[in-house]
Design an enzyme around this catalytic site. Structure first.
Site, PDB file in Angstrom:
ATOM      1  N   LYS A  16       8.917 -16.634 -11.440  1.00  0.00           N
ATOM      2  CA  LYS A  16       8.172 -15.457 -11.902  1.00  0.00           C
ATOM      3  C   LYS A  16       6.987 -15.899 -12.765  1.00  0.00           C
ATOM      4  O   LYS A  16       7.163 -16.689 -13.691  1.00  0.00           O
ATOM      5  CB  LYS A  16       9.112 -14.557 -12.705  1.00  0.00           C
ATOM      6  CG  LYS A  16       8.446 -13.292 -13.171  1.00  0.00           C
ATOM      7  CD  LYS A  16       9.363 -12.462 -14.052  1.00  0.00           C
ATOM      8  CE  LYS A  16       8.568 -11.370 -14.720  1.00  0.00           C
ATOM      9  NZ  LYS A  16       9.305 -10.714 -15.774  1.00  0.00           N
ATOM     10  N   ASN A  48       0.851  -1.198   0.000  1.00  0.00           N
ATOM     11  CA  ASN A  48       0.000   0.000   0.000  1.00  0.00           C
ATOM     12  C   ASN A  48       0.886   1.247   0.000  1.00  0.00           C
ATOM     13  O   ASN A  48       2.109   1.148  -0.043  1.00  0.00           O
ATOM     14  CB  ASN A  48      -0.941  -0.029   1.209  1.00  0.00           C
ATOM     15  CG  ASN A  48      -0.166  -0.145   2.504  1.00  0.00           C
ATOM     16  OD1 ASN A  48       0.587   0.753   2.862  1.00  0.00           O
ATOM     17  ND2 ASN A  48      -0.315  -1.268   3.207  1.00  0.00           N
ATOM     18  N   ASP A  66      -3.838  -6.254   4.678  1.00  0.00           N
ATOM     19  CA  ASP A  66      -4.869  -7.105   5.287  1.00  0.00           C
ATOM     20  C   ASP A  66      -4.867  -8.505   4.712  1.00  0.00           C
ATOM     21  O   ASP A  66      -5.300  -9.448   5.363  1.00  0.00           O
ATOM     22  CB  ASP A  66      -6.246  -6.464   5.100  1.00  0.00           C
ATOM     23  CG  ASP A  66      -6.415  -5.261   6.022  1.00  0.00           C
ATOM     24  OD1 ASP A  66      -5.948  -5.352   7.176  1.00  0.00           O
ATOM     25  OD2 ASP A  66      -6.956  -4.236   5.586  1.00  0.00           O
ATOM     26  N   PHE A 117      -4.495   2.825  14.917  1.00  0.00           N
ATOM     27  CA  PHE A 117      -4.813   3.849  13.924  1.00  0.00           C
ATOM     28  C   PHE A 117      -5.965   3.333  13.067  1.00  0.00           C
ATOM     29  O   PHE A 117      -6.145   2.120  12.920  1.00  0.00           O
ATOM     30  CB  PHE A 117      -3.594   4.133  13.030  1.00  0.00           C
ATOM     31  CG  PHE A 117      -2.731   5.247  13.544  1.00  0.00           C
ATOM     32  CD1 PHE A 117      -1.961   5.062  14.673  1.00  0.00           C
ATOM     33  CD2 PHE A 117      -2.701   6.484  12.911  1.00  0.00           C
ATOM     34  CE1 PHE A 117      -1.153   6.083  15.172  1.00  0.00           C
ATOM     35  CE2 PHE A 117      -1.900   7.513  13.387  1.00  0.00           C
ATOM     36  CZ  PHE A 117      -1.136   7.314  14.517  1.00  0.00           C
ATOM     37  N   LYS A 122     -13.779   1.019  15.730  1.00  0.00           N
ATOM     38  CA  LYS A 122     -12.529   0.241  15.867  1.00  0.00           C
ATOM     39  C   LYS A 122     -12.068   0.189  17.325  1.00  0.00           C
ATOM     40  O   LYS A 122     -11.502  -0.802  17.775  1.00  0.00           O
ATOM     41  CB  LYS A 122     -11.431   0.850  15.003  1.00  0.00           C
ATOM     42  CG  LYS A 122     -10.956  -0.120  13.952  1.00  0.00           C
ATOM     43  CD  LYS A 122     -10.164   0.486  12.847  1.00  0.00           C
ATOM     44  CE  LYS A 122     -10.540  -0.214  11.548  1.00  0.00           C
ATOM     45  NZ  LYS A 122     -10.051   0.397  10.384  1.00  0.00           N
TER      46      LYS A 122
HETATM   47  O1  PMT Z   1       3.048   5.996   6.630  1.00  0.00           O
HETATM   48  P1  PMT Z   1       2.379   7.291   6.185  1.00  0.00           P
HETATM   49  O2  PMT Z   1       2.549   7.556   4.706  1.00  0.00           O
HETATM   50  O3  PMT Z   1       2.783   8.467   7.028  1.00  0.00           O
HETATM   51  O4  PMT Z   1       0.794   7.078   6.383  1.00  0.00           O
HETATM   52  C1  PMT Z   1       0.292   6.988   7.672  1.00  0.00           C
HETATM   53  C2  PMT Z   1      -0.905   6.024   7.745  1.00  0.00           C
HETATM   54  C3  PMT Z   1      -2.069   6.579   6.938  1.00  0.00           C
HETATM   55  C4  PMT Z   1      -0.514   4.646   7.207  1.00  0.00           C
HETATM   56  C5  PMT Z   1      -1.248   5.908   9.284  1.00  0.00           C
HETATM   57  O5  PMT Z   1      -1.585   7.172   9.768  1.00  0.00           O
HETATM   58  C6  PMT Z   1      -2.414   4.946   9.505  1.00  0.00           C
HETATM   59  O6  PMT Z   1      -3.562   5.308   9.466  1.00  0.00           O
HETATM   60  N1  PMT Z   1      -2.070   3.652   9.791  1.00  0.00           N
HETATM   61  C7  PMT Z   1      -3.020   2.554   9.974  1.00  0.00           C
HETATM   62  C8  PMT Z   1      -3.481   2.113   8.617  1.00  0.00           C
HETATM   63  C9  PMT Z   1      -4.361   0.891   8.690  1.00  0.00           C
HETATM   64  O7  PMT Z   1      -3.911  -0.140   8.325  1.00  0.00           O
HETATM   65  O8  PMT Z   1      -5.516   1.054   9.238  1.00  0.00           O
HETATM   66  P2  PMT Z   1      -6.548  -0.168   9.419  1.00  0.00           P
HETATM   67  O9  PMT Z   1      -7.853   0.480   9.632  1.00  0.00           O
HETATM   68  O10 PMT Z   1      -6.451  -1.129   8.283  1.00  0.00           O
HETATM   69  O11 PMT Z   1      -6.047  -0.929  10.713  1.00  0.00           O
HETATM   70  C10 PMT Z   1      -6.495  -0.578  12.023  1.00  0.00           C
HETATM   71  C11 PMT Z   1      -5.398  -0.817  13.032  1.00  0.00           C
HETATM   72  O12 PMT Z   1      -5.054  -2.198  13.095  1.00  0.00           O
HETATM   73  C12 PMT Z   1      -4.106  -0.079  12.733  1.00  0.00           C
HETATM   74  O13 PMT Z   1      -3.585   0.334  13.981  1.00  0.00           O
HETATM   75  C13 PMT Z   1      -3.211  -1.143  12.114  1.00  0.00           C
HETATM   76  O14 PMT Z   1      -1.818  -0.907  12.367  1.00  0.00           O
HETATM   77  C14 PMT Z   1      -3.684  -2.399  12.836  1.00  0.00           C
HETATM   78  N2  PMT Z   1      -3.588  -3.601  12.027  1.00  0.00           N
HETATM   79  C15 PMT Z   1      -4.293  -3.728  10.877  1.00  0.00           C
HETATM   80  C16 PMT Z   1      -4.235  -4.899  10.158  1.00  0.00           C
HETATM   81  C17 PMT Z   1      -3.412  -5.946  10.629  1.00  0.00           C
HETATM   82  N3  PMT Z   1      -3.327  -7.066   9.956  1.00  0.00           N
HETATM   83  N4  PMT Z   1      -2.716  -5.788  11.762  1.00  0.00           N
HETATM   84  C18 PMT Z   1      -2.785  -4.644  12.467  1.00  0.00           C
HETATM   85  O15 PMT Z   1      -2.132  -4.501  13.521  1.00  0.00           O
END
Ligand code: PMT
Length: 411
Positions: free
Chosen positions: A290, A211, A280, A324, A338
């Site tokens: 490849k 991503n 995800d 986040f 969340k």
């Molecule tokens: O890196 P930058 O360019 O500065 O961008 C910052 C950002 C937009 C990436 C950052 O601010 C941000 O929002 N990060 C979380 C992105 C995300 O994956 O969000 P989510 O809604 O998919 O996940 C929710 C939370 O679960 C997040 O804390 C994530 O780290 C965590 N997660 C998600 C999926 C996974 N498999 N494991 C996790 O721990």
């Protein structure tokens, strides 16, 4: 009001007419309990004398980088390490430009480059110099790096003009210095584990799923937590971001790698911040060779990646948990759902998509916790990180008691 008791403030004075107010500022900082040392640029010495600054601070004021006696003991590094907070007041357009360019051409710019302490800048200049795009861009660079600016104010100027460019009132600068210095030990004694950047899920030896995360937000958090006195472990996906000072970095590639590294380090940490954009899904099968191009559509089977934040939340006695939420709509609502679904202490909702959210851009956030929340308006990521660190410390009840205790031990 924040106290400056036992705080070490390095007051850098540059060559604006407002330099005549620097002795008053030094006196005000001292009255609030700070130990103050002063540096004057060459320009400042044309306006006020080092002897005057020595008289009000009780310590000899330095003026030159190439001072044989002081530099025998690497004086510029000693000053950089000594300060809990560096205040540049007044800060001329020239000094601001030097800081923005990262120059080390005089004592003030060299000490600022060598220091980890919070930096507070109080600009003072003619209104046209202040509004010039060059100065505004330089200030924007400093803000992006986490530097705080106080002022300038609107009013009559030494040149007879009226407009924005007057140095702020010394009481306002002293209050901002107290806040900045206070921050320098807010997370003392804490170990913070942060994930940052994207993960890459390989499809074959040349392709992967990932991503747009650049790591900027997570690295800014690591820098802010380290500046607040925490020991910081940063688990980073593939990114070109530069490791901040005093941060231990562990590079990983996939979500599985990130989970393993986090689980290794989480038992020692008291705060876990999941800022990484973890993929995800990962390809269900990795192809050793490849995959050849063809003209027909291809199907890629995906499997869910491990949820790192949820895995940490499930541990007995988890650390303070910050997640986040990267959302394209209803940021506040989704951040709150969340908070409940992931069972964490705080969620930082930020808008992504349409050029927002990823990379070195300004951003805004909705921070939510049980029974409360706060919107943080558009700002640079280091500034958002600084405010998040303050909020985490507040929510954990880490206040001035811990701060003063650790502060006096450190001395
Ligand atoms: O890196 P930058 O360019 O500065 O961008 C910052 C950002 C937009 C990436 C950052 O601010 C941000 O929002 N990060 C979380 C992105 C995300 O994956 O969000 P989510 O809604 O998919 O996940 C929710 C939370 O679960 C997040 O804390 C994530 O780290 C965590 N997660 C998600 C999926 C996974 N498999 N494991 C996790 O721990």
């Amino acid at each position: 009001m924040n106290s400056l008791a036992k705080k070490r403030i390095l007051l850098c004075v540059s060559g604006s007419v407002a330099a005549y107010r620097a002795p008053e500022l030094a006196r005000r900082l001292g009255e609030q309990g700070a130990e103050v040392r002063a540096i004057l640029t060459e320009g400042a010495t044309k306006l006020i004398s080092p002897l005057l600054m020595q008289a009000v601070t009780g310590a000899s004021a330095r003026t030159a980088l190439w001072d044989e006696a002081a530099e025998a003991a690497m004086g510029h590094i000693e000053l950089a390490r000594w300060a809990d907070c560096i205040v540049i007041a007044p800060a001329t357009a020239n000094t601001i430009a030097r800081l923005a360019r990262g120059e080390a051409c005089d004592l003030v710019s060299t000490v600022c480059l060598a220091a980890d302490a919070p930096l507070l800048v109080a600009p003072a200049m003619n209104r046209n110099m202040w509004s010039h795009p060059a100065t505004q861009e330089n200030c924007a660079i400093l803000r992006r790096r986490g530097v705080s600016l106080v002022g300038p104010d609107h009013g009559g100027q030494a040149c007879g003009d009226v407009g924005e460019g007057r140095m702020s009132d010394v009481s306002e600068i002293a209050a901002a210095a107290a806040e900045a210095a206070d921050r320098s030990l807010r997370l003392a004694g804490q170990r913070v584990l942060i994930t940052a950047g994207p993960t890459r899920e390989p499809i074959d030896p040349v392709r992967y799923l990932s991503n747009h995360s650049s790591g900027a937000m997570g690295f800014a958090l690591a820098a802010a937590a380290a500046r607040a006195g925490a020991a910081v472990d940063l688990v980073a996906g593939p990114t070109a971001a530069v490791t901040p000072p005093k941060v231990d970095r562990f590079d990983v590639v996939t979500a599985e790698d990130m989970l393993a590294e986090v689980m290794r380090r989480v038992p020692d940490c008291s705060i876990f911040i999941a800022c990484a954009a973890v993929a995800d899904y990962a390809p269900a099968r990795y192809s050793q060779s490849k995959q050849k191009r063809s003209d027909s559509a291809v199907r890629l089977d995906l499997r869910p990646s491990p949820d790192i934040l949820a895995s940490v939340a499930k541990r007995p006695n988890p650390p303070f948990l910050v997640g986040f939420a990267a959302e394209t709509e209803d940021v506040q609502g989704r951040a709150r759902s969340k908070l409940d679904s992931k069972g964490v202490d705080m969620v930082v909702g930020n808008q992504v998509g349409g050029g927002r959210g990823f990379g070195d851009v300004e951003t805004s956030a909705w921070v939510v916790w049980k029974g409360g929340g706060k919107r943080i308006g558009q700002c640079a990521k280091p500034e958002l990180a600084r405010q998040l660190v303050d909020l985490i410390a507040q929510r954990m009840g880490l206040g001035k008691v811990a701060l003063l205790r650790t502060g006096s031990q450190a001395r």
